[in-house]
Design a protein around this motif. Structure first.
Motif: not given
Length: 162
Positions: A94, A98, A101, A113, A116
Motif C-alpha cells: 500500500i 492508503e 487513510q 478503505p 487496497t
C-alpha cells in the motif's frame, strides 16, 4: 436470575476461533452463545493480500450492520487494522496515502478503505456452514446471523484467533 435477551447485552463482543470453526458471543466476560461458522476458501493463515481467500486474524471492531446483505444479514469488520496497514506499508503493498487513510479510519471507528492490495470488505454474514466458501468473510447459518446481528452494536470488539 433470568438471562438478558440477546439484543440487550451490555458489553457484546465476539471471539472467532478459526481452527475450531466457532464464533463465540460474549456479554463482557460471560459466554452467551456459540455458533458453527466457516471461513474463506483458503482457511489457513492470516489474510495478507486481496483475493487470497484467507480470513484475517487480529482485533477488529464492527463498523456497520447491513440488513440488505446478499447473505441474509451482515456485520462489517474493520479490516485492514493498524497492524495490517503497517505490514502493508513495509511490504510496499500500500502507499503512504492508503496507510494514512486506514489509520484515520481506525482512529475514527469508520470503515477502512476496502480496495487496497491488502483486501477488505470482511463481514460476518449468513449463507451457510457446509464448507469454507467465502472470499475471507466469516459465514454462519442464516438463523444464527439473525441472533448475532441483533446482539451486535457498531463499535463492538471482534477478535479473530487462529
Amino acid at each position: 436470575m433470568p438471562q438478558p435477551h440477546i439484543s440487550n447485552l451490555h458489553e457484546p463482543r465476539i471471539i472467532i476461533r478459526k481452527k475450531a470453526r466457532v464464533l463465540e458471543l460474549f456479554d463482557g466476560e460471560k459466554l452467551v452463545n456459540k455458533y458453527k461458522m466457516v471461513l474463506g476458501f483458503t482457511p489457513s493463515g492470516n489474510k495478507s493480500v486481496d483475493g487470497d481467500g484467507r480470513t484475517p486474524e487480529g482485533d477488529f471492531y464492527v463498523f456497520t450492520k447491513n440488513d440488505q446483505s446478499s447473505y441474509c444479514l451482515s456485520i462489517g469488520l474493520s479490516y485492514p487494522n493498524v497492524q495490517d496497514a503497517k505490514r502493508g506499508l513495509a511490504e510496499k503493498l500500500i502507499t503512504s496515502e492508503e496507510y494514512d487513510q486506514i489509520i484515520s479510519a481506525i482512529a475514527n471507528k469508520k470503515m477502512p478503505p476496502p480496495h487496497t492490495r491488502l483486501g477488505g470488505e470482511i463481514y460476518i454474514h449468513g449463507g451457510g456452514t457446509e464448507e469454507d466458501w467465502t472470499d475471507g468473510c466469516v459465514a454462519v447459518k442464516n438463523e444464527d446471523i439473525k441472533e448475532i446481528f441483533d446482539a451486535a452494536i457498531v463499535g463492538m470488539r471482534v477478535t479473530i484467533l487462529r
